[in-house]
Design a protein around this motif. Structure first.
Motif, PDB file in Angstrom:
ATOM      1  N   VAL A  18    -121.047  18.841  -2.972  1.00 45.76           N
ATOM      2  CA  VAL A  18    -119.790  19.380  -3.497  1.00 45.76           C
ATOM      3  C   VAL A  18    -119.051  20.166  -2.431  1.00 45.76           C
ATOM      4  O   VAL A  18    -119.637  20.613  -1.443  1.00 45.76           O
ATOM      5  CB  VAL A  18    -120.035  20.274  -4.734  1.00 45.76           C
ATOM      6  CG1 VAL A  18    -120.626  19.469  -5.878  1.00 45.76           C
ATOM      7  CG2 VAL A  18    -120.931  21.459  -4.397  1.00 45.76           C
ATOM      8  N   ALA A  20    -116.731  23.536  -1.922  1.00 44.40           N
ATOM      9  CA  ALA A  20    -116.401  24.815  -2.558  1.00 44.40           C
ATOM     10  C   ALA A  20    -115.268  25.483  -1.791  1.00 44.40           C
ATOM     11  O   ALA A  20    -115.244  25.470  -0.565  1.00 44.40           O
ATOM     12  CB  ALA A  20    -117.627  25.717  -2.587  1.00 44.40           C
ATOM     13  N   LEU A  33    -119.753  28.867  -7.155  1.00 44.59           N
ATOM     14  CA  LEU A  33    -120.899  29.178  -6.303  1.00 44.59           C
ATOM     15  C   LEU A  33    -121.122  30.676  -6.410  1.00 44.59           C
ATOM     16  O   LEU A  33    -120.186  31.462  -6.194  1.00 44.59           O
ATOM     17  CB  LEU A  33    -120.602  28.791  -4.860  1.00 44.59           C
ATOM     18  CG  LEU A  33    -121.660  29.157  -3.826  1.00 44.59           C
ATOM     19  CD1 LEU A  33    -122.943  28.353  -4.053  1.00 44.59           C
ATOM     20  CD2 LEU A  33    -121.119  28.935  -2.420  1.00 44.59           C
ATOM     21  N   VAL A  45    -125.063  27.185  -8.234  1.00 46.89           N
ATOM     22  CA  VAL A  45    -123.834  26.616  -8.773  1.00 46.89           C
ATOM     23  C   VAL A  45    -123.940  26.693 -10.288  1.00 46.89           C
ATOM     24  O   VAL A  45    -124.895  26.173 -10.875  1.00 46.89           O
ATOM     25  CB  VAL A  45    -123.641  25.152  -8.305  1.00 46.89           C
ATOM     26  CG1 VAL A  45    -122.426  24.541  -8.969  1.00 46.89           C
ATOM     27  CG2 VAL A  45    -123.518  25.090  -6.795  1.00 46.89           C
ATOM     28  N   VAL A  81    -115.995  25.646  -7.059  1.00 47.61           N
ATOM     29  CA  VAL A  81    -116.323  24.257  -6.737  1.00 47.61           C
ATOM     30  C   VAL A  81    -115.333  23.367  -7.482  1.00 47.61           C
ATOM     31  O   VAL A  81    -115.290  23.386  -8.707  1.00 47.61           O
ATOM     32  CB  VAL A  81    -117.773  23.913  -7.139  1.00 47.61           C
ATOM     33  CG1 VAL A  81    -118.081  22.453  -6.852  1.00 47.61           C
ATOM     34  CG2 VAL A  81    -118.754  24.829  -6.431  1.00 47.61           C
ATOM     35  N   ARG A  82    -114.532  22.618  -6.750  1.00 48.95           N
ATOM     36  CA  ARG A  82    -113.496  21.790  -7.371  1.00 48.95           C
ATOM     37  C   ARG A  82    -113.758  20.291  -7.238  1.00 48.95           C
ATOM     38  O   ARG A  82    -113.239  19.505  -8.003  1.00 48.95           O
ATOM     39  CB  ARG A  82    -112.139  22.087  -6.737  1.00 48.95           C
ATOM     40  CG  ARG A  82    -111.670  23.501  -6.920  1.00 48.95           C
ATOM     41  CD  ARG A  82    -110.630  23.569  -8.002  1.00 48.95           C
ATOM     42  NE  ARG A  82    -110.027  24.894  -8.008  1.00 48.95           N
ATOM     43  CZ  ARG A  82    -110.152  25.745  -9.001  1.00 48.95           C
ATOM     44  NH1 ARG A  82    -110.862  25.420 -10.044  1.00 48.95           N
ATOM     45  NH2 ARG A  82    -109.578  26.928  -8.957  1.00 48.95           N
ATOM     46  N   ARG A  84    -116.552  16.931  -6.139  1.00 47.35           N
ATOM     47  CA  ARG A  84    -117.813  16.320  -5.745  1.00 47.35           C
ATOM     48  C   ARG A  84    -117.471  15.309  -4.658  1.00 47.35           C
ATOM     49  O   ARG A  84    -116.586  14.465  -4.825  1.00 47.35           O
ATOM     50  CB  ARG A  84    -118.486  15.606  -6.910  1.00 47.35           C
ATOM     51  CG  ARG A  84    -119.762  14.881  -6.516  1.00 47.35           C
ATOM     52  CD  ARG A  84    -120.424  14.054  -7.617  1.00 47.35           C
ATOM     53  NE  ARG A  84    -119.582  13.775  -8.723  1.00 47.35           N
ATOM     54  CZ  ARG A  84    -119.729  14.307  -9.966  1.00 47.35           C
ATOM     55  NH1 ARG A  84    -120.703  15.128 -10.225  1.00 47.35           N
ATOM     56  NH2 ARG A  84    -118.901  13.985 -10.930  1.00 47.35           N
TER      57      ARG A  84
END
Length: 103
Positions: A18, A20, A33, A45, A81-82, A84
């Motif tokens: 991921v 962040a 996070l 996370v 975290v936006r 993947r």
């Protein structure tokens, strides 16, 4: 960063990579996070549940496989975290109203 463990299943799986964003504003429902006062060397996370006086209350999406604010208290959010990056690239969605299960 690479996710370890089942705590964010089904949103994230063990081994997902991921991206962040440090310094991003945190909103309820964001995947974040965090660092714990009780475990300063550990990064986790989790999902932001609610802000508190001493940090954010967070929890894993998997209630049966997560150690979170229910056990460790509030956490310090380091980043949001936006996205993947691997294995299925895509934007993470913010959860709707978070109800039940304590913190």
């Amino acid at each position: 960063m690479s996710v370890r463990g089942p705590s964010m299943s089904p949103t994230l799986s063990d081994g997902d990579v991921v991206l962040a964003r440090f310094g991003a504003p945190v909103r309820v429902g964001d995947v974040v996070l965090v660092r714990w006062a009780a475990r300063p060397g550990q990064l986790s996370v989790k999902r932001a549940v609610r802000p508190g006086a001493d940090g954010w209350w967070v929890r894993g999406d998997n209630p049966f496989g997560s150690t979170d604010s229910r056990a460790l208290g509030p956490a310090t959010v380091l980043a949001v975290v936006r996205t993947r990056l691997w294995p299925r690239p895509g934007r993470l969605r913010r959860a709707g109203p978070i109800r039940g299960r304590g913190a």
